[in-house]
Motif scaffolding. Structure first.
Motif, PDB file in Angstrom:
ATOM      1  N   HIS A  16       0.849  -1.192   0.000  1.00  0.00           N
ATOM      2  CA  HIS A  16       0.000   0.000   0.000  1.00  0.00           C
ATOM      3  C   HIS A  16       0.889   1.248   0.000  1.00  0.00           C
ATOM      4  N   PRO A  17       1.516   1.552  -1.116  1.00  0.00           N
ATOM      5  CA  PRO A  17       2.454   2.682  -1.146  1.00  0.00           C
ATOM      6  C   PRO A  17       1.751   4.018  -0.916  1.00  0.00           C
ATOM      7  N   ASP A  18       2.411   4.871  -0.147  1.00  0.00           N
ATOM      8  CA  ASP A  18       1.866   6.220   0.051  1.00  0.00           C
ATOM      9  C   ASP A  18       2.771   7.289  -0.539  1.00  0.00           C
ATOM     10  N   CYS A  19       3.971   6.910  -0.965  1.00  0.00           N
ATOM     11  CA  CYS A  19       4.800   7.836  -1.723  1.00  0.00           C
ATOM     12  C   CYS A  19       5.798   7.067  -2.579  1.00  0.00           C
ATOM     13  N   PHE A  20       6.004   7.608  -3.770  1.00  0.00           N
ATOM     14  CA  PHE A  20       6.974   7.065  -4.701  1.00  0.00           C
ATOM     15  C   PHE A  20       8.101   8.082  -4.826  1.00  0.00           C
ATOM     16  N   VAL A  21       9.329   7.630  -4.659  1.00  0.00           N
ATOM     17  CA  VAL A  21      10.505   8.486  -4.742  1.00  0.00           C
ATOM     18  C   VAL A  21      11.210   8.181  -6.048  1.00  0.00           C
ATOM     19  N   ILE A  22      11.173   9.146  -6.959  1.00  0.00           N
ATOM     20  CA  ILE A  22      11.764   8.945  -8.274  1.00  0.00           C
ATOM     21  C   ILE A  22      13.077   9.715  -8.330  1.00  0.00           C
ATOM     22  N   LEU A  23      14.180   8.977  -8.460  1.00  0.00           N
ATOM     23  CA  LEU A  23      15.504   9.578  -8.542  1.00  0.00           C
ATOM     24  C   LEU A  23      15.835   9.800 -10.015  1.00  0.00           C
ATOM     25  N   SER A  24      16.159  11.008 -10.370  1.00  0.00           N
ATOM     26  CA  SER A  24      16.432  11.334 -11.766  1.00  0.00           C
ATOM     27  C   SER A  24      17.612  10.538 -12.302  1.00  0.00           C
ATOM     28  N   TYR A  25      17.466  10.059 -13.520  1.00  0.00           N
ATOM     29  CA  TYR A  25      18.612   9.492 -14.227  1.00  0.00           C
ATOM     30  C   TYR A  25      18.943  10.404 -15.399  1.00  0.00           C
ATOM     31  N   ALA A  26      18.950  11.686 -15.142  1.00  0.00           N
ATOM     32  CA  ALA A  26      19.358  12.739 -16.073  1.00  0.00           C
ATOM     33  C   ALA A  26      18.204  13.211 -16.968  1.00  0.00           C
ATOM     34  N   VAL A  27      18.412  14.416 -17.492  1.00  0.00           N
ATOM     35  CA  VAL A  27      17.456  15.010 -18.423  1.00  0.00           C
ATOM     36  C   VAL A  27      18.179  15.370 -19.722  1.00  0.00           C
ATOM     37  N   LYS A  28      17.410  15.404 -20.820  1.00  0.00           N
ATOM     38  CA  LYS A  28      17.974  15.743 -22.128  1.00  0.00           C
ATOM     39  C   LYS A  28      18.181  17.241 -22.269  1.00  0.00           C
ATOM     40  N   ASN A  29      17.235  18.001 -21.707  1.00  0.00           N
ATOM     41  CA  ASN A  29      17.277  19.462 -21.772  1.00  0.00           C
ATOM     42  C   ASN A  29      16.356  19.990 -20.671  1.00  0.00           C
ATOM     43  N   ALA A  30      16.092  21.266 -20.660  1.00  0.00           N
ATOM     44  CA  ALA A  30      15.298  21.871 -19.588  1.00  0.00           C
ATOM     45  C   ALA A  30      13.814  21.500 -19.651  1.00  0.00           C
ATOM     46  N   PHE A  31      13.430  20.683 -20.618  1.00  0.00           N
ATOM     47  CA  PHE A  31      12.016  20.328 -20.777  1.00  0.00           C
ATOM     48  C   PHE A  31      11.743  18.836 -20.868  1.00  0.00           C
ATOM     49  N   THR A  32      12.787  18.032 -21.117  1.00  0.00           N
ATOM     50  CA  THR A  32      12.581  16.627 -21.451  1.00  0.00           C
ATOM     51  C   THR A  32      13.489  15.704 -20.641  1.00  0.00           C
ATOM     52  N   PRO A  33      12.898  14.766 -19.888  1.00  0.00           N
ATOM     53  CA  PRO A  33      13.718  13.746 -19.224  1.00  0.00           C
ATOM     54  C   PRO A  33      14.281  12.768 -20.262  1.00  0.00           C
ATOM     55  N   THR A  34      15.392  12.117 -19.933  1.00  0.00           N
ATOM     56  CA  THR A  34      15.922  11.056 -20.787  1.00  0.00           C
ATOM     57  C   THR A  34      14.997   9.840 -20.718  1.00  0.00           C
ATOM     58  N   ARG A  35      15.191   8.904 -21.646  1.00  0.00           N
ATOM     59  CA  ARG A  35      14.395   7.667 -21.635  1.00  0.00           C
ATOM     60  C   ARG A  35      14.429   6.965 -20.275  1.00  0.00           C
ATOM     61  N   PRO A  36      15.615   6.801 -19.652  1.00  0.00           N
ATOM     62  CA  PRO A  36      15.620   6.146 -18.341  1.00  0.00           C
ATOM     63  C   PRO A  36      14.770   6.894 -17.299  1.00  0.00           C
ATOM     64  N   THR A  37      14.856   8.203 -17.272  1.00  0.00           N
ATOM     65  CA  THR A  37      14.079   8.963 -16.293  1.00  0.00           C
ATOM     66  C   THR A  37      12.591   8.902 -16.634  1.00  0.00           C
ATOM     67  N   ARG A  38      12.251   8.979 -17.912  1.00  0.00           N
ATOM     68  CA  ARG A  38      10.838   8.850 -18.305  1.00  0.00           C
ATOM     69  C   ARG A  38      10.300   7.481 -17.892  1.00  0.00           C
ATOM     70  N   ALA A  39      11.097   6.433 -18.077  1.00  0.00           N
ATOM     71  CA  ALA A  39      10.648   5.084 -17.702  1.00  0.00           C
ATOM     72  C   ALA A  39      10.360   5.002 -16.201  1.00  0.00           C
TER      73      ALA A  39
END
Length: 183
Positions: A16-39
């Motif tokens: 029963h998760p109450d929070c998900f912690v998403i650690l960035s695996y980098a972004v392509k630019n100031a608007f777009t996460p990389t494929r790993p981060t999007r996944a």
């Protein structure tokens, strides 16, 4: 790649998760996460749809010199998927995995979250879990996302450019973390 599969840590899913912690695996630019981060974000979104009361903590500051935090880029992507902004918390000070987990632990404690769940790239999970344990995380869960690599902005370009470079980076980063006593 069989070596990558052997490196991956099996998931430890929450009930029963109450929070998900998403650690960035980098972004392509100031608007777009990389494929790993999007996944990672897409995996958290799939779980959030099952547990829509849960918060999502996007974790990483401006460690790529873009003038915006990775957390903001990630939050905007999550909103584009349909997650309401009020369910998203931005941890925007961290510059590395150690800081991600230290600063995010404070948010988890302040929010009285009982089932914090790390959401990471499969090749990154082993290192993230080791560091989380070292900095005092207890009773936490983790989920792993699979993604192909994709070049990120700036110095992270090579790190994220392919599954092979991600794997090599994670092996070296794990060694460094042990030397730095982060894991």
């Amino acid at each position: 790649m069989k070596l990558c599969n052997a490196w991956s840590l099996p998931d430890n899913p929450p009930s029963h998760p109450d929070c998900f912690v998403i650690l960035s695996y980098a972004v392509k630019n100031a608007f777009t996460p990389t494929r790993p981060t999007r996944a990672e974000i897409e995996l958290a979104y799939a779980w959030w749809r099952r547990f829509p009361h849960a918060k999502l903590i996007m974790s990483t500051g401006d460690n790529q010199g873009l003038g915006t935090t990775n957390a903001r880029v990630m939050a905007n992507y999550a909103v584009s998927l349909g997650i309401p902004r009020e369910y998203i918390i931005e941890e925007d000070r961290s510059r590395n995995t150690y800081e991600n987990l230290v600063f995010t632990a404070k948010i988890v404690q302040a929010g009285l979250f009982r089932q914090p769940t790390l959401v990471t790239l499969d090749l990154y999970t082993r290192r993230a879990v080791e560091i989380a344990r070292k900095v005092g995380w207890v009773d936490f869960y983790w989920l792993s996302a699979f993604a192909q690599g994709e070049p990120a902005y700036g110095y992270k370009w090579l790190q994220t450019s392919s599954r092979t470079t991600i794997f090599c980076y994670e092996v070296l980063a794990s060694v460094f973390c042990k030397l730095a006593r982060w894991a």
